[in-house]
Design an enzyme around this catalytic site. Sequence first.
Site, PDB file in Angstrom:
ATOM      1  CG  ASP A 177      -1.848   1.195   1.222  1.00  0.00           C
ATOM      2  OD1 ASP A 177      -1.396   2.318   0.952  1.00  0.00           O
ATOM      3  OD2 ASP A 177      -3.051   0.993   1.439  1.00  0.00           O
ATOM      4  CG  HIS A 178       1.290   4.543  -2.980  1.00  0.00           C
ATOM      5  ND1 HIS A 178       0.006   4.298  -3.372  1.00  0.00           N
ATOM      6  CD2 HIS A 178       1.429   5.878  -3.010  1.00  0.00           C
ATOM      7  CE1 HIS A 178      -0.599   5.441  -3.622  1.00  0.00           C
ATOM      8  NE2 HIS A 178       0.244   6.438  -3.415  1.00  0.00           N
ATOM      9  CG  HIS A 240      -4.335   4.551  -0.422  1.00  0.00           C
ATOM     10  ND1 HIS A 240      -3.416   3.540  -0.478  1.00  0.00           N
ATOM     11  CD2 HIS A 240      -4.551   4.918  -1.714  1.00  0.00           C
ATOM     12  CE1 HIS A 240      -3.100   3.306  -1.756  1.00  0.00           C
ATOM     13  NE2 HIS A 240      -3.784   4.124  -2.520  1.00  0.00           N
TER      14      HIS A 240
HETATM   15  C1  BG6 Z   1      -3.801   5.302  -5.956  1.00  0.00           C
HETATM   16  C2  BG6 Z   1      -5.187   5.445  -6.495  1.00  0.00           C
HETATM   17  O1  BG6 Z   1      -3.683   4.123  -5.208  1.00  0.00           O
HETATM   18  O2  BG6 Z   1      -3.493   6.404  -5.120  1.00  0.00           O
HETATM   19  C3  BG6 Z   1      -5.331   6.749  -7.255  1.00  0.00           C
HETATM   20  O3  BG6 Z   1      -5.484   4.364  -7.366  1.00  0.00           O
HETATM   21  C4  BG6 Z   1      -4.897   7.908  -6.401  1.00  0.00           C
HETATM   22  O4  BG6 Z   1      -6.681   6.938  -7.696  1.00  0.00           O
HETATM   23  C5  BG6 Z   1      -3.523   7.661  -5.788  1.00  0.00           C
HETATM   24  O5  BG6 Z   1      -4.853   9.070  -7.230  1.00  0.00           O
HETATM   25  C6  BG6 Z   1      -3.177   8.727  -4.781  1.00  0.00           C
HETATM   26  O6  BG6 Z   1      -1.848   8.581  -4.387  1.00  0.00           O
HETATM   27  P1  BG6 Z   1      -0.981   9.826  -3.904  1.00  0.00           P
HETATM   28  O7  BG6 Z   1       0.329   9.216  -3.519  1.00  0.00           O
HETATM   29  O8  BG6 Z   1      -0.902  10.765  -5.065  1.00  0.00           O
HETATM   30  O9  BG6 Z   1      -1.723  10.426  -2.755  1.00  0.00           O
END
Ligand code: BG6
Length: 482
Positions: A177-178, A240
């Site tokens: 989960d990034h 997230h």
């Molecule tokens: C991704 C989603 O996991 O996270 C996207 O699929 C979203 O829809 C993105 O835009 C948001 O990531 P960050 O790092 O830009 O907050």
Amino acid sequence: MVARVIPVEPFELVIFGGTGDLARRKILPSLYRRMKVGQMPPEARVIGAARGKMTRKAFQALVQEALSEFVAEADQTEADIQRFVEACDFVTLDALGTGGWAELGKKLRPDVTRAFYLSVGPSLFGPLAQRLSERGLVTPESRIVVEKPLGHDLASARALNKELSTPFDERQIYRIDHYLGKETVQNLMALRFANALFEPLWNARHVDHVQITVAESIGVAGRGSYYDKSGAMRDMVQNHLMQLLCLTAMEPPARFDPDAVRDEKLKVIRALDPVAPGNTVRGQYRANGVDGSYLDHVGNPDSRTESFVAIRADISNWRWAGAPFYLRTGKRLRTRMSEIAIVFKDVPHSIFPEVDEKRGNALVIRLQPDEGITLRMTIKDPGPGGMRLTEVPLDMTFADALEGQEVADAYERLIMDVIRGNQTLFMRGDEVEAAWAWTDGILAGWEAGSARPSPYDAGGSGPEDALLLLHRDGRRWREIEG
Ligand code: BG6
């Protein structure tokens, strides 16, 4: 201040989908930056694998192009790029057939850590895991890396976990989960568990409620076909926002080790009450003259998929009963802004009778952009003429406090953790399933009703109903502002 770099052991990282978007944008640039700071040992190799026929030279040219496009110019030097490109190899591979597997086997050295990064559609996760095992490529130290979508609901998440766990042990599976790779998200744990100040107040006796906001200014243009099947709930909340909620709400783990941390997160998810439809708001952005609407962007005039969601989540445990967590995320909002606000209760008795407005302190953890921490305090409004009060922020921006020390991209940390064999920042199978079990209840509630998502203006702060969700509880959302 210079960040400390501890080199990792030699490794071979095989990227399935090595010519795809995620590889070009994130994985390859992250590895390059780790090499540049001295973390990637000279023996490490990156092997791209994809269906299309391509020579090693052609793949190296693709890597070079990706680096020049996605690495900041200041970090690009010819010598480093050359060194990185030399570490890259390629194999043409038929994921579902037999072509290329023997060649891949020959390329892998028996004595170094192997990581298989499945940067491909989720329908290939199971078959690839299976094939790797059948081909005898999975050593006891091998790791497999997968990323969202990890299922579409509980049943499919369970099926996927089963497919992965037949050839791989849970300790070999790295579910990304990034958000967990983001520096500020990890900072949440540092803030909570390395400072004695907050813990005594971190509960429903002192906290009125918590607001978690992940607002995005971008829409879904270009990703419509994926997004329309997913929606904000599956795309952002199940993963997230759930992770942010867990890190905010969990009990202090006994140790900072993978299972101790993940056990505590799991307990939070399991303590979440089922959410009634009346405690949720769905929204869909409409055009505001500049850009198209959600329906235009997904090319489906009848779509009921939500591009915005707000939820009141209640955690039934001793720490949080009575202090709700309000979650909110959406596309095409006023600005890009993510934060967690811990809103404390008001003083039990005000000695300033002329002040009738509620002025609870709020600790705001800004995740992006402009990462930092703000504590909303009440002080005396300066000047004579009675005791008037005003609110001021006690403000710390990490970039200033850390004297411009560079913050690594989430993928840099996560990929290096895969190589180090540290699963703390990766989701465990049971955690993913528990998050789906909770999410499924909300989705089922929506499906049972006939309501459409409420419209909201692109560039605004979400549907009116989302404001009401808090007003009705005598509370107010914080502004979505940059
Ligand atoms: C991704 C989603 O996991 O996270 C996207 O699929 C979203 O829809 C993105 O835009 C948001 O990531 P960050 O790092 O830009 O907050």
